[in-house]
Design a protein around this motif. Structure first.
Motif, PDB file in Angstrom:
ATOM      1  N   LEU A  12       2.232   0.683  -1.600  1.00 46.19           N
ATOM      2  CA  LEU A  12       2.192   1.844  -0.707  1.00 46.19           C
ATOM      3  C   LEU A  12       2.221   3.136  -1.518  1.00 46.19           C
ATOM      4  CD1 LEU A  12       2.394   3.132   2.114  1.00 46.19           C
ATOM      5  CD2 LEU A  12       4.876   2.863   1.931  1.00 46.19           C
ATOM      6  N   THR A  13       3.131   3.228  -2.461  1.00 46.65           N
ATOM      7  CA  THR A  13       3.242   4.421  -3.296  1.00 46.65           C
ATOM      8  C   THR A  13       1.978   4.626  -4.128  1.00 46.65           C
ATOM      9  OG1 THR A  13       5.623   4.059  -3.425  1.00 46.65           O
ATOM     10  CG2 THR A  13       4.673   5.572  -5.019  1.00 46.65           C
ATOM     11  N   PHE A  14       1.446   3.553  -4.670  1.00 46.49           N
ATOM     12  CA  PHE A  14       0.247   3.637  -5.500  1.00 46.49           C
ATOM     13  C   PHE A  14      -0.920   4.231  -4.715  1.00 46.49           C
ATOM     14  CE2 PHE A  14      -3.733   1.907  -7.100  1.00 46.49           C
ATOM     15  CZ  PHE A  14      -3.662   2.264  -8.445  1.00 46.49           C
ATOM     16  N   LEU A  19      -4.642   8.704  -3.546  1.00 48.55           N
ATOM     17  CA  LEU A  19      -5.407   9.550  -2.630  1.00 48.55           C
ATOM     18  C   LEU A  19      -5.032  11.017  -2.776  1.00 48.55           C
ATOM     19  CD1 LEU A  19      -5.643   7.390   0.617  1.00 48.55           C
ATOM     20  CD2 LEU A  19      -7.427   7.885  -1.060  1.00 48.55           C
ATOM     21  N   ILE A  20      -3.750  11.302  -3.017  1.00 52.32           N
ATOM     22  CA  ILE A  20      -3.330  12.693  -3.219  1.00 52.32           C
ATOM     23  C   ILE A  20      -3.953  13.250  -4.494  1.00 52.32           C
ATOM     24  CG2 ILE A  20      -1.333  14.149  -3.792  1.00 52.32           C
ATOM     25  CD1 ILE A  20       0.286  12.452  -1.794  1.00 52.32           C
ATOM     26  N   VAL A  78     -11.488   5.023   4.583  1.00 45.14           N
ATOM     27  CA  VAL A  78     -11.061   4.448   5.867  1.00 45.14           C
ATOM     28  C   VAL A  78     -10.244   3.179   5.624  1.00 45.14           C
ATOM     29  CG1 VAL A  78     -11.878   3.373   8.004  1.00 45.14           C
ATOM     30  CG2 VAL A  78     -12.949   5.464   7.165  1.00 45.14           C
ATOM     31  N   GLY A  79     -10.713   2.322   4.727  1.00 40.48           N
ATOM     32  CA  GLY A  79      -9.985   1.095   4.416  1.00 40.48           C
ATOM     33  C   GLY A  79      -8.623   1.363   3.793  1.00 40.48           C
ATOM     34  N   LEU A  80      -8.555   2.329   2.883  1.00 45.79           N
ATOM     35  CA  LEU A  80      -7.268   2.656   2.257  1.00 45.79           C
ATOM     36  C   LEU A  80      -6.286   3.270   3.249  1.00 45.79           C
ATOM     37  CD1 LEU A  80      -8.297   4.020  -1.246  1.00 45.79           C
ATOM     38  CD2 LEU A  80      -7.165   1.864  -0.698  1.00 45.79           C
ATOM     39  N   LEU A  81      -6.785   4.120   4.146  1.00 50.16           N
ATOM     40  CA  LEU A  81      -5.900   4.684   5.169  1.00 50.16           C
ATOM     41  C   LEU A  81      -5.374   3.597   6.102  1.00 50.16           C
ATOM     42  CD1 LEU A  81      -7.731   8.025   5.990  1.00 50.16           C
ATOM     43  CD2 LEU A  81      -5.628   7.711   4.663  1.00 50.16           C
ATOM     44  N   TYR A  82      -6.237   2.637   6.426  1.00 47.21           N
ATOM     45  CA  TYR A  82      -5.778   1.518   7.249  1.00 47.21           C
ATOM     46  C   TYR A  82      -4.747   0.681   6.497  1.00 47.21           C
ATOM     47  CZ  TYR A  82      -5.632  -2.723   9.988  1.00 47.21           C
ATOM     48  OH  TYR A  82      -5.187  -3.800  10.714  1.00 47.21           O
ATOM     49  N   ILE A  84      -2.700   1.721   4.148  1.00 46.11           N
ATOM     50  CA  ILE A  84      -1.456   2.495   4.121  1.00 46.11           C
ATOM     51  C   ILE A  84      -0.755   2.377   5.468  1.00 46.11           C
ATOM     52  CG2 ILE A  84      -0.544   4.855   4.029  1.00 46.11           C
ATOM     53  CD1 ILE A  84      -2.683   5.397   1.855  1.00 46.11           C
ATOM     54  N   TYR A  85      -1.524   2.468   6.551  1.00 43.89           N
ATOM     55  CA  TYR A  85      -0.947   2.311   7.891  1.00 43.89           C
ATOM     56  C   TYR A  85      -0.269   0.954   8.043  1.00 43.89           C
ATOM     57  CZ  TYR A  85      -0.807   1.353  12.890  1.00 43.89           C
ATOM     58  OH  TYR A  85      -0.395   0.993  14.150  1.00 43.89           O
ATOM     59  N   THR A  86      -0.939  -0.106   7.604  1.00 38.78           N
ATOM     60  CA  THR A  86      -0.336  -1.436   7.752  1.00 38.78           C
ATOM     61  C   THR A  86       0.895  -1.582   6.867  1.00 38.78           C
ATOM     62  OG1 THR A  86      -1.793  -2.394   6.069  1.00 38.78           O
ATOM     63  CG2 THR A  86      -2.497  -2.564   8.372  1.00 38.78           C
ATOM     64  N   LEU A  87       0.865  -0.983   5.685  1.00 37.47           N
ATOM     65  CA  LEU A  87       2.035  -1.081   4.811  1.00 37.47           C
ATOM     66  C   LEU A  87       3.229  -0.317   5.378  1.00 37.47           C
ATOM     67  CD1 LEU A  87       0.363  -0.722   1.322  1.00 37.47           C
ATOM     68  CD2 LEU A  87       1.486  -2.755   2.242  1.00 37.47           C
ATOM     69  N   ILE A  88       2.986   0.780   6.074  1.00 31.34           N
ATOM     70  CA  ILE A  88       4.087   1.574   6.619  1.00 31.34           C
ATOM     71  C   ILE A  88       4.586   0.995   7.941  1.00 31.34           C
ATOM     72  CG2 ILE A  88       4.703   3.811   7.610  1.00 31.34           C
ATOM     73  CD1 ILE A  88       2.826   5.102   5.584  1.00 31.34           C
ATOM     74  N   PHE A  89       3.686   0.774   8.889  1.00 30.32           N
ATOM     75  CA  PHE A  89       4.111   0.460  10.245  1.00 30.32           C
ATOM     76  C   PHE A  89       4.138  -1.025  10.577  1.00 30.32           C
ATOM     77  CE2 PHE A  89       2.435   4.802  10.536  1.00 30.32           C
ATOM     78  CZ  PHE A  89       3.603   5.429  10.943  1.00 30.32           C
ATOM     79  N   LEU A  90       3.124  -1.751  10.203  1.00 24.59           N
ATOM     80  CA  LEU A  90       3.046  -3.145  10.625  1.00 24.59           C
ATOM     81  C   LEU A  90       3.960  -4.053   9.821  1.00 24.59           C
ATOM     82  CD1 LEU A  90      -0.739  -3.535  11.390  1.00 24.59           C
ATOM     83  CD2 LEU A  90       1.119  -2.935  12.921  1.00 24.59           C
TER      84      LEU A  90
END
Length: 104
Positions: A12-14, A19-20, A78-82, A84-90
């Motif tokens: 997640l951090t990586f 991206l930043i 789009v894939g990386l944002l998804y 990140i979303y799965t790593l944070i929320f799911l």
């Protein structure tokens, strides 16, 4: 404890840091160090070269230059944002609490 945190949040951090960094990169700058193994071996063309520039152009709002730099830039963001979303929320939704097992 540190090993557990590292193994749990490293990916997640990586991706967030990557991206930043690409968002603050100047995409028009051509003089940068390359980690591309094909370019380091002397090849002129690489199938992945241009992805960083494409992502940076996208973050700067220039979709046309992003597509010209590499056509996979937009789908990868789009894939990386998804991811990140799965790593944070799911991940937290399906985590099993760490409790000591009771003897039968």
């Amino acid at each position: 404890m540190i090993k557990k945190l590292f193994s749990r949040y490293f990916e997640l951090t990586f991706w967030i840091v990557a991206l930043i960094c690409l968002a603050f990169m100047n995409p028009a700058d051509q003089g940068h160090f390359s980690l591309c193994p094909l370019k380091l071996m002397g090849f002129k063309w690489c199938p992945g070269c241009g992805l960083g520039h494409a992502i940076s152009y996208l973050f700067h709002g220039d979709i046309r230059k992003s597509f010209r730099a590499h056509w996979l830039g937009i789908p990868i963001v789009v894939g990386l944002l998804y991811r990140i979303y799965t790593l944070i929320f799911l991940r937290h939704r399906y985590d099993i609490p760490h409790t000591a097992s009771k003897p039968l």
